[in-house]
Design a protein around this motif. Structure first.
Motif, PDB file in Angstrom:
ATOM      1  N   SER A 163    -111.582 124.789  -0.921  1.00  0.00           N
ATOM      2  CA  SER A 163    -111.756 125.249   0.465  1.00  0.00           C
ATOM      3  C   SER A 163    -110.449 125.330   1.247  1.00  0.00           C
ATOM      4  CB  SER A 163    -112.732 124.328   1.198  1.00  0.00           C
ATOM      5  OG  SER A 163    -114.006 124.389   0.604  1.00  0.00           O
ATOM      6  N   SER A 164    -109.485 124.471   0.944  1.00  0.00           N
ATOM      7  CA  SER A 164    -108.228 124.466   1.692  1.00  0.00           C
ATOM      8  C   SER A 164    -107.288 125.603   1.298  1.00  0.00           C
ATOM      9  CB  SER A 164    -107.490 123.127   1.495  1.00  0.00           C
ATOM     10  OG  SER A 164    -108.297 122.059   1.923  1.00  0.00           O
ATOM     11  N   ASN A 165    -107.564 126.244   0.178  1.00  0.00           N
ATOM     12  CA  ASN A 165    -106.682 127.313  -0.281  1.00  0.00           C
ATOM     13  C   ASN A 165    -106.634 128.453   0.728  1.00  0.00           C
ATOM     14  OD1 ASN A 165    -106.244 130.018  -1.962  1.00  0.00           O
ATOM     15  ND2 ASN A 165    -105.275 128.325  -3.055  1.00  0.00           N
ATOM     16  N   GLU A 166    -105.465 129.044   0.882  1.00  0.00           N
ATOM     17  CA  GLU A 166    -105.265 130.068   1.911  1.00  0.00           C
ATOM     18  C   GLU A 166    -106.136 131.303   1.728  1.00  0.00           C
ATOM     19  OE1 GLU A 166    -101.319 129.750  -0.458  1.00  0.00           O
ATOM     20  OE2 GLU A 166    -103.060 128.510  -0.011  1.00  0.00           O
ATOM     21  N   TRP A 167    -106.593 131.547   0.503  1.00  0.00           N
ATOM     22  CA  TRP A 167    -107.462 132.708   0.260  1.00  0.00           C
ATOM     23  C   TRP A 167    -108.948 132.357   0.402  1.00  0.00           C
ATOM     24  CZ3 TRP A 167    -105.384 137.257   0.522  1.00  0.00           C
ATOM     25  CH2 TRP A 167    -104.043 137.421   0.170  1.00  0.00           C
ATOM     26  N   ASN A 168    -109.234 131.086   0.615  1.00  0.00           N
ATOM     27  CA  ASN A 168    -110.632 130.650   0.682  1.00  0.00           C
ATOM     28  C   ASN A 168    -111.102 130.316   2.093  1.00  0.00           C
ATOM     29  OD1 ASN A 168    -110.927 130.976  -2.043  1.00  0.00           O
ATOM     30  ND2 ASN A 168    -110.607 128.828  -2.554  1.00  0.00           N
ATOM     31  N   GLY A 173    -127.943 119.844   1.438  1.00  0.00           N
ATOM     32  CA  GLY A 173    -126.881 120.822   1.668  1.00  0.00           C
ATOM     33  C   GLY A 173    -127.334 122.225   1.306  1.00  0.00           C
ATOM     34  N   PHE A 174    -126.848 123.194   2.061  1.00  0.00           N
ATOM     35  CA  PHE A 174    -127.176 124.593   1.799  1.00  0.00           C
ATOM     36  C   PHE A 174    -125.871 125.371   1.616  1.00  0.00           C
ATOM     37  CE2 PHE A 174    -128.190 128.978   2.975  1.00  0.00           C
ATOM     38  CZ  PHE A 174    -129.326 129.195   2.207  1.00  0.00           C
ATOM     39  N   PRO A 175    -125.629 125.913   0.407  1.00  0.00           N
ATOM     40  CA  PRO A 175    -124.353 126.591   0.143  1.00  0.00           C
ATOM     41  C   PRO A 175    -124.331 128.028   0.660  1.00  0.00           C
ATOM     42  CG  PRO A 175    -125.680 126.577  -1.845  1.00  0.00           C
ATOM     43  CD  PRO A 175    -126.483 125.864  -0.790  1.00  0.00           C
ATOM     44  N   VAL A 176    -123.206 128.411   1.227  1.00  0.00           N
ATOM     45  CA  VAL A 176    -122.993 129.789   1.674  1.00  0.00           C
ATOM     46  C   VAL A 176    -121.636 130.242   1.151  1.00  0.00           C
ATOM     47  CG1 VAL A 176    -122.754 131.322   3.662  1.00  0.00           C
ATOM     48  CG2 VAL A 176    -124.361 129.421   3.771  1.00  0.00           C
ATOM     49  N   SER A 177    -121.614 131.371   0.483  1.00  0.00           N
ATOM     50  CA  SER A 177    -120.347 131.902  -0.028  1.00  0.00           C
ATOM     51  C   SER A 177    -119.816 132.960   0.940  1.00  0.00           C
ATOM     52  CB  SER A 177    -120.531 132.499  -1.418  1.00  0.00           C
ATOM     53  OG  SER A 177    -121.443 133.575  -1.370  1.00  0.00           O
ATOM     54  N   GLY A 178    -118.606 133.410   0.705  1.00  0.00           N
ATOM     55  CA  GLY A 178    -118.017 134.387   1.611  1.00  0.00           C
ATOM     56  C   GLY A 178    -117.122 135.388   0.898  1.00  0.00           C
ATOM     57  N   LEU A 179    -117.007 136.577   1.489  1.00  0.00           N
ATOM     58  CA  LEU A 179    -116.094 137.619   1.009  1.00  0.00           C
ATOM     59  C   LEU A 179    -115.222 138.066   2.168  1.00  0.00           C
ATOM     60  CD1 LEU A 179    -118.660 139.963  -0.811  1.00  0.00           C
ATOM     61  CD2 LEU A 179    -117.091 138.399  -1.936  1.00  0.00           C
ATOM     62  N   PHE A 180    -113.992 138.435   1.876  1.00  0.00           N
ATOM     63  CA  PHE A 180    -113.115 139.066   2.856  1.00  0.00           C
ATOM     64  C   PHE A 180    -112.635 140.405   2.305  1.00  0.00           C
ATOM     65  CE2 PHE A 180    -112.594 134.735   4.518  1.00  0.00           C
ATOM     66  CZ  PHE A 180    -112.589 134.968   5.880  1.00  0.00           C
ATOM     67  N   MET A 181    -112.330 141.318   3.226  1.00  0.00           N
ATOM     68  CA  MET A 181    -111.689 142.565   2.836  1.00  0.00           C
ATOM     69  C   MET A 181    -110.217 142.454   3.211  1.00  0.00           C
ATOM     70  SD  MET A 181    -114.621 145.333   3.855  1.00  0.00           S
ATOM     71  CE  MET A 181    -114.065 146.547   2.686  1.00  0.00           C
ATOM     72  N   VAL A 182    -109.342 142.853   2.286  1.00  0.00           N
ATOM     73  CA  VAL A 182    -107.893 142.724   2.481  1.00  0.00           C
ATOM     74  C   VAL A 182    -107.270 144.111   2.505  1.00  0.00           C
ATOM     75  CG1 VAL A 182    -105.764 141.688   1.611  1.00  0.00           C
ATOM     76  CG2 VAL A 182    -107.955 140.559   1.188  1.00  0.00           C
ATOM     77  N   HIS A 237    -111.233 154.363  12.181  1.00  0.00           N
ATOM     78  CA  HIS A 237    -110.721 155.313  11.187  1.00  0.00           C
ATOM     79  C   HIS A 237    -110.418 154.654   9.839  1.00  0.00           C
ATOM     80  CE1 HIS A 237    -107.256 153.422  13.081  1.00  0.00           C
ATOM     81  NE2 HIS A 237    -106.510 153.779  12.055  1.00  0.00           N
ATOM     82  N   ALA A 238    -110.970 153.458   9.589  1.00  0.00           N
ATOM     83  CA  ALA A 238    -110.684 152.739   8.342  1.00  0.00           C
ATOM     84  C   ALA A 238    -111.152 153.542   7.122  1.00  0.00           C
ATOM     85  CB  ALA A 238    -111.364 151.380   8.359  1.00  0.00           C
ATOM     86  N   LYS A 239    -110.301 153.573   6.088  1.00  0.00           N
ATOM     87  CA  LYS A 239    -110.618 154.277   4.844  1.00  0.00           C
ATOM     88  C   LYS A 239    -110.819 153.276   3.720  1.00  0.00           C
ATOM     89  CE  LYS A 239    -107.761 158.243   6.163  1.00  0.00           C
ATOM     90  NZ  LYS A 239    -106.503 158.973   5.874  1.00  0.00           N
ATOM     91  N   SER A 240    -111.807 153.555   2.892  1.00  0.00           N
ATOM     92  CA  SER A 240    -112.192 152.630   1.835  1.00  0.00           C
ATOM     93  C   SER A 240    -111.034 152.309   0.891  1.00  0.00           C
ATOM     94  CB  SER A 240    -113.363 153.216   1.047  1.00  0.00           C
ATOM     95  OG  SER A 240    -113.824 152.306   0.093  1.00  0.00           O
ATOM     96  N   GLU A 241    -110.189 153.321   0.609  1.00  0.00           N
ATOM     97  CA  GLU A 241    -109.108 153.099  -0.364  1.00  0.00           C
ATOM     98  C   GLU A 241    -108.017 152.153   0.141  1.00  0.00           C
ATOM     99  OE1 GLU A 241    -108.292 157.297   1.419  1.00  0.00           O
ATOM    100  OE2 GLU A 241    -110.024 156.067   0.860  1.00  0.00           O
ATOM    101  N   ASP A 242    -108.026 151.888   1.467  1.00  0.00           N
ATOM    102  CA  ASP A 242    -107.013 150.997   2.042  1.00  0.00           C
ATOM    103  C   ASP A 242    -107.421 149.527   1.996  1.00  0.00           C
ATOM    104  OD1 ASP A 242    -105.334 153.106   2.698  1.00  0.00           O
ATOM    105  OD2 ASP A 242    -106.205 153.371   4.694  1.00  0.00           O
ATOM    106  N   TRP A 243    -108.629 149.244   1.458  1.00  0.00           N
ATOM    107  CA  TRP A 243    -109.151 147.875   1.531  1.00  0.00           C
ATOM    108  C   TRP A 243    -109.685 147.417   0.170  1.00  0.00           C
ATOM    109  CZ3 TRP A 243    -108.834 145.054   6.075  1.00  0.00           C
ATOM    110  CH2 TRP A 243    -108.404 145.771   7.194  1.00  0.00           C
ATOM    111  N   ASP A 244    -109.354 146.177  -0.176  1.00  0.00           N
ATOM    112  CA  ASP A 244    -109.866 145.533  -1.382  1.00  0.00           C
ATOM    113  C   ASP A 244    -110.759 144.360  -0.975  1.00  0.00           C
ATOM    114  OD1 ASP A 244    -108.234 147.187  -3.090  1.00  0.00           O
ATOM    115  OD2 ASP A 244    -106.530 145.932  -2.496  1.00  0.00           O
ATOM    116  N   VAL A 245    -111.687 143.995  -1.853  1.00  0.00           N
ATOM    117  CA  VAL A 245    -112.597 142.883  -1.571  1.00  0.00           C
ATOM    118  C   VAL A 245    -112.171 141.656  -2.371  1.00  0.00           C
ATOM    119  CG1 VAL A 245    -114.991 142.082  -1.721  1.00  0.00           C
ATOM    120  CG2 VAL A 245    -114.516 144.465  -1.127  1.00  0.00           C
ATOM    121  N   ILE A 246    -112.093 140.504  -1.689  1.00  0.00           N
ATOM    122  CA  ILE A 246    -111.795 139.241  -2.390  1.00  0.00           C
ATOM    123  C   ILE A 246    -112.920 138.242  -2.109  1.00  0.00           C
ATOM    124  CG2 ILE A 246    -109.278 139.529  -2.333  1.00  0.00           C
ATOM    125  CD1 ILE A 246    -109.346 137.296  -0.107  1.00  0.00           C
TER     126      ILE A 246
END
Length: 496
Positions: A43-48, A259-268, A377-386
């Motif tokens: 959880s502490s990782n900068e990408w998480n 406990g109830f787990p919830v995951s997450g995604l970000f677009m970069v 004006h966001a374009k799909s090719e400019d964004w990746d999913v992590i």
């Protein structure tokens, strides 16, 4: 193998508690056990995580509109004061050369709230009027003028067709925090202080011994060897893995908690031109029925010295309690003492379950549509999913919410004798790590607190004081933090 303190998990919480205890009791021996190969990999990782220094400057879910139409900012005040404690402690560590290069983990960045629609604009304006005169939020600006917003958030206003009222608040005194980098710095410092760090060591069980020590059984992941370690005090700071270990401890305070787990995604964003056009953390308002942790935000981030742009989070569901966990984590957390609580939570939160299923089913293009509410004006090719980290929300019976109430926040569960404490929950989490670990110290070491208080106040001058009620001290600690952490140039010192 005997030691004074065992810390389970090498995240920001254990790093903070270990660092505090080494300042307060340098002679104490401390051992840290981490299942993964290095610190800050969950959880502490900068990408998480979102990397936001949560000070309630922009997070609308910390300010609730009451039935009479007024805005309750009590939670925002509390979180802001707690984050000020983190800034003070980090300043102390930099001043004393315990950690270096603060710009490697904290950067100044404006925090903004952005809303659309007449009702939301009215809410934001009332919130602003309630907060701006409070010393903790001085410097906050409000605008519903599209021309002003073009200056503040040009990327978000480009190609935007304004057909309904829009507004934003802005405050310069925000921060982007790389909690992964900070955690690694703290563990490097602790290693120099002769703390024993055991990576690739998995804590399998823990139990109380007849001589009032805790026996912690630890398996070396590489060799399979199992050893018993003994300590007077154990802190369980294993993120989503804390609940299972709390249950294994057998302390009555841990009974009835689920406990109830919830995951997450970000677009970069992968388009450097777009990244350069945006310089703020902009938080929106959660959709109706969405949980607080899913508030959408468009964030400028600084990771490994590089400026980045992220959007999210998109919630999801996985039965894992950790990103590197097991698919059986959820089912094995259900025990006879919490099964009714868990069933009640399931019945109460059908809307949340439906929301999570819908989020899991989203295609990239559907996620892009949500992003276009921020960047038209966001374009799909400019964004990746992590894929980001896992969070486990606490479920327990409460007076206010009844049986099976889902808790959003951070919670410390400690044994009555203070010999073991576990940290459960999620946001604001890492941002308030110093305050939360001081809470652990108060609960678990009451006999030492009298002799430790002077040192705590040296490290955190506002300890035990309301900064909202003491503007002189507030200005002093903000000025010191801004200068020490390299934030002075960009962060107004909020001096009246």
């Amino acid at each position: 193998m005997k030691t004074d303190v065992i810390l389970i998990g090498a995240g920001i919480m254990s790093a903070t508690l270990g660092t505090l205890l080494k300042e307060l009791a340098p002679e104490w021996e401390i051992a840290v056990f981490e299942r993964l190969g290095q610190p800050a990999d969950e959880s502490s990782n900068e990408w998480n995580n979102a990397g936001t220094g949560h000070a309630a400057l922009c997070e609308l879910n910390y300010t609730v509109e009451k039935a009479d139409g007024s805005i309750d900012i009590g939670k925002a005040i509390k979180i802001n004061e707690q984050f000020q404690e983190s800034l003070q402690f980090w300043s102390y560590l930099v001043q004393n050369k315990h950690i270096r290069n603060p710009k490697d983990f904290v950067m100044p960045i404006p925090h903004m709230s952005f809303v659309q629609g007449e009702e939301n604009v009215a809410f934001l304006k009332k919130r602003f009027e309630q907060m701006v005169d409070n010393p903790l939020f001085k410097g906050m600006e409000f605008s519903d003028d599209p021309q002003q917003l073009k200056e503040w958030i040009p990327l978000m206003m480009e190609d935007r067709i304004v057909t309904e009222p829009i507004a934003a608040t802005r405050i310069e005194a925000g921060t982007d925090v790389n909690f992964g980098a900070l955690t690694r710095m703290l563990f490097e410092h602790l290693e120099h202080k002769h703390v024993n760090l055991y990576y690739k060591h998995h804590v399998e069980d823990m139990k109380r011994t007849s001589d009032n020590l805790w026996e912690v059984k630890v398996r070396n992941v590489a060799t399979g060897e199992v050893q018993s370690h003994y300590a007077k005090f154990v802190f369980i700071g294993a993120g989503g893995g804390s609940l299972h270990l709390l249950q294994k401890s057998g302390i009555p305070e841990g009974r009835g908690i689920g406990g109830f787990p919830v995951s997450g995604l970000f677009m970069v964003c992968n388009n450097p031109d777009m990244i350069e056009q945006h310089h703020a953390k902009v938080y929106g308002k959660a959709k109706v029925g969405a949980p607080p942790m899913s508030v959408p935000h468009l964030d400028t981030r600084f990771i490994d010295g590089k400026k980045m742009l992220l959007f999210g989070p998109f919630a999801g569901f996985s039965p894992k309690f950790l990103k590197n966990g097991s698919l059986f984590d959820l089912i094995t957390s259900v025990k006879p003492h919490n099964v009714l609580t868990m069933l009640a939570a399931g019945a109460k939160n059908m809307a949340l379950t439906k929301y999570l299923i819908e989020q899991v089913m989203l295609s990239k293009e559907q996620r892009m549509e949500e992003l276009r509410e921020f960047i038209p004006h966001a374009k799909s090719e400019d964004w990746d999913v992590i894929i980001a980290g896992q969070r486990v929300q606490v479920i327990k019976d409460t007076e206010a919410g009844g049986k099976g109430t889902l808790q959003f926040g951070t919670e410390v569960v400690a044994a009555h004798d203070g010999s073991v404490a576990a940290l459960l929950g999620a946001s604001p989490g890492a941002s308030t790590a110093v305050h939360v670990m001081l809470e652990v110290i108060e609960k678990c070491f009451p006999n030492e607190m009298k002799q430790w208080e002077a040192k705590i106040k040296e490290m955190i001058p506002s300890y035990g004081v309301s900064l909202m009620k003491n503007e002189t001290l507030l200005r002093e600690v903000q000025t010191l933090a801004a200068q020490t952490l390299g934030l002075k140039e960009n962060m107004p010192l909020q001096i009246a």
